[in-house]
Design an enzyme around this catalytic site. Structure first.
Site, PDB file in Angstrom:
ATOM      1  CG  HIS A   1      -2.085  -0.900   1.111  1.00 30.75           C
ATOM      2  ND1 HIS A   1      -3.193  -0.794   1.922  1.00 30.75           N
ATOM      3  CD2 HIS A   1      -2.334  -1.929   0.263  1.00 30.75           C
ATOM      4  CE1 HIS A   1      -4.068  -1.730   1.585  1.00 30.75           C
ATOM      5  NE2 HIS A   1      -3.563  -2.433   0.586  1.00 30.75           N
TER       6      HIS A   1
ATOM      7  CE1 TYR B   1      -5.772   3.812  11.365  1.00 31.11           C
ATOM      8  CE2 TYR B   1      -5.271   3.822   9.014  1.00 31.11           C
ATOM      9  CZ  TYR B   1      -5.028   3.351  10.288  1.00 31.11           C
ATOM     10  OH  TYR B   1      -4.046   2.405  10.499  1.00 31.11           O
TER      11      TYR B   1
ATOM     12  N   PRO C   1      -4.002   0.739  18.857  1.00 34.37           N
ATOM     13  CG  PRO C   1      -5.830  -0.598  18.319  1.00 34.37           C
ATOM     14  CD  PRO C   1      -5.170   0.100  19.471  1.00 34.37           C
TER      15      PRO C   1
ATOM     16  CE  LYS D   1       3.832   3.788  13.245  1.00 33.20           C
ATOM     17  NZ  LYS D   1       4.313   3.318  11.959  1.00 33.20           N
TER      18      LYS D   1
ATOM     19  CE1 TYR E   1      -1.261   3.981   9.373  1.00 35.77           C
ATOM     20  CE2 TYR E   1      -0.322   3.183   7.314  1.00 35.77           C
ATOM     21  CZ  TYR E   1      -1.275   3.093   8.308  1.00 35.77           C
ATOM     22  OH  TYR E   1      -2.240   2.125   8.244  1.00 35.77           O
TER      23      TYR E   1
END
Length: 394
Positions: A72, A201, A293, A297, A384
């Site tokens: 991704h 998200y 979460p 990480k 990220y």
């Protein structure tokens, strides 16, 4: 029995450390309280940083991941009914993430260990490290009704938040830092195609939501819920209905739903212990730290602990420099606290905090700035995809 490194716990961190050590010619034994099938049954993370991807390849356990994993190069944040894509590759200077389930990478590491003939004791009971503050540590355990003593040079505690390793350290020798959040995540696993090509998200007045995935045919979804909620209160129909309300209309209208194959509620917490070592005992992964979460990480931090400990163990053992291991906590914690901050920040940014109208407006203002700013998107992207590892293997 005798070995160089006794590893307590056969989750991903224990297996990865064991495989890297074995490939480097360093003898190790893994002790696991549960069965192999139980370890594989745990449904966990699925977003891997590039650093962890590289470690799995180095450990000889990356072939199936490279074949089946999904690269991704972006991630979506849903806000005000719209998707805002963050170009991870562009904003981070060329990095991406790999979507590959923890269950699958654990299976790959187990298979690699079997191929190496390195020793693993599943269903090892009463595991207890001893004399870890000396130069002659050992671990006792029971297996198939027989008592064993495993003499070793070092002990790696990879046995999670509730394991015995951290409890072995005297309370006056460590400091715990913790933040418990007043909400949880209701998660559903389903054999349905993902809602979008990349993760979503979602920040919504009804609460946070996450559309994640494990493969092109298996999806993982989460919604923010009360800690008082019970799994049995949430039928599949109720879950899908609530999830769709928190997503942009075009995503909700095209989402494929189906029966859940796993459903659970997880509380959220931030937790760190300092230092992460005591004598010749070293804490790795969840034994030393927990992150909510939201930032993806947890598993990746365990991998960075493994990388740091592996490099320092190699120097201590192969270059006869045990003093190198004194750096473990310092090196590991520098990266951990940055990831803790990112996960805490993302959690506070995206969840319904039951705040005042003013504070809710501040959340919206911060999201607007981040999503409309190159600097804001870069900040998210760099964290990220994962910060670089400090130590490099010689």
């Amino acid at each position: 029995m005798k070995t160089t490194v006794a590893i307590i716990g056969s989750g991903p961190s224990g297996l990865l450390l064991g495989q890297l050590l074995t490939k480097a010619g360093i003898d190790n034994v893994i002790l696991e309280a549960k069965t192999r099938d139980y370890v594989l049954s745990r449904i966990r993370a699925g977003v891997l940083e590039q650093g962890m991807v590289d470690l799995l390849r180095k450990a000889g356990a990356g072939a199936r991941m490279d074949k089946e994993g999904l690269v991704h190069e972006g991630v979506n944040i849903s806000w005000n009914g719209q998707l805002h894509r963050i170009d991870l590759k562009k904003m981070s200077g060329g990095s991406s993430v790999m979507v590959y389930g923890q269950t699958e990478l654990t299976r790959d590491l187990m298979d690699a260990r079997l191929d190496s003939s390195a020793q693993t004791f599943y269903e090892a009971q009463n595991v207890q490290p001893h004399q870890v503050d000396s130069d002659q540590p050992y671990v006792t355990f029971t297996h198939n009704g027989e008592d064993y003593r495993l003499d070793c040079d070092y002990v790696a505690g990879c046995d999670g938040f509730h394991g015995v390793s951290r409890k072995t350290i005297p309370e006056d020798k460590i400091t715990e830092f913790e933040r418990v959040y007043p909400f949880g995540w209701l998660g559903v696993l389903s054999d349905t195609p993902p809602a979008a090509e990349e993760l979503i998200y979602a920040h919504h007045p009804r609460g946070f939501a996450l559309c994640s995935q494990r493969s092109l045919t298996r999806s993982r979804y989460y919604i923010q819920c009360s800690l008082d909620d019970k799994v049995e209160d949430w039928s599949d129909e109720r879950f899908w209905e609530e999830l769709k309300k928190r997503l942009p209309e075009d995503v909700a209208n095209t989402m494929v739903t189906g029966p859940s194959i796993e459903k659970s509620i997880a509380p959220l917490r931030s937790f760190v212990v300092e230092p992460m070592q005591y004598g010749r005992l070293f804490l790795v992964g969840d034994a030393a730290h927990i992150v909510p979460p939201t930032g993806a990480k947890g598993l990746n931090l365990a991998a960075s602990d493994v990388q740091a400990l592996y490099c320092l163990l190699k120097e201590a053992i192969q270059q006869n420099n045990p003093a190198a291991l004194e750096r473990y906590s310092e090196v590991a914690l520098r990266r951990i606290w940055k990831a803790e901050q990112f996960s805490w920040w993302m959690t506070n940014l995206l969840h319904d905090l039951s705040a005042s109208p003013f504070e809710a407006k501040m959340q919206d203002a911060q999201l607007a700035h981040l999503l409309e700013s190159v600097a804001g998107q870069t900040l998210i992207a760099e964290q990220y995809v994962g910060l670089p590892y400090e130590l490099k293997e010689d």
